[in-house]
Design a protein around this motif. Sequence first.
Motif, PDB file in Angstrom:
ATOM      1  N   SER A  10       3.185  -7.835  -5.030  1.00  0.00           N
ATOM      2  CA  SER A  10       3.513  -6.472  -5.428  1.00  0.00           C
ATOM      3  C   SER A  10       3.623  -6.340  -6.942  1.00  0.00           C
ATOM      4  N   HIS A  11       3.120  -5.213  -7.443  1.00  0.00           N
ATOM      5  CA  HIS A  11       3.291  -4.874  -8.849  1.00  0.00           C
ATOM      6  C   HIS A  11       4.561  -4.034  -9.026  1.00  0.00           C
ATOM      7  N   LYS A  67       2.454   1.834  -3.406  1.00  0.00           N
ATOM      8  CA  LYS A  67       1.498   2.402  -4.367  1.00  0.00           C
ATOM      9  C   LYS A  67       1.284   3.891  -4.110  1.00  0.00           C
ATOM     10  N   LYS A  68       1.063   4.258  -2.821  1.00  0.00           N
ATOM     11  CA  LYS A  68       0.797   5.660  -2.469  1.00  0.00           C
ATOM     12  C   LYS A  68       1.974   6.568  -2.802  1.00  0.00           C
ATOM     13  N   SER A  78       0.829  -1.201   0.000  1.00  0.00           N
ATOM     14  CA  SER A  78       0.000   0.000   0.000  1.00  0.00           C
ATOM     15  C   SER A  78       0.872   1.263   0.000  1.00  0.00           C
ATOM     16  N   ASN A  80       4.207   5.990  -5.141  1.00  0.00           N
ATOM     17  CA  ASN A  80       4.622   5.787  -6.531  1.00  0.00           C
ATOM     18  C   ASN A  80       6.062   5.254  -6.605  1.00  0.00           C
TER      19      ASN A  80
END
Length: 76
Positions: free
Chosen positions: A64-65, A31-32, A28, A34
């Motif tokens: 994870s991406h 993602k936040k 998370s 970047n």
Amino acid sequence: VEKKLDAAGIPYVSKLIRHQALSESVISHAKKSNADLIFIMADQGNAFSEMIVRSSSQNIINESHVPVLSMIPKQK
């Protein structure tokens, strides 16, 4: 690690996360913010903590991406 990144002029964000759902928190946050890379320092502690860290690390790697680099510190 941070000293070497600073000396090389490599920009980074370092965040120590302590949470029950470690893998979800790390993904998370990546993602936040970047993130380009998730770096995991997998410490070799006692058998119980090693099991928890290994499990969380594996979840991060699998879910994870963002690319993940996992490292075990060299024993002195």
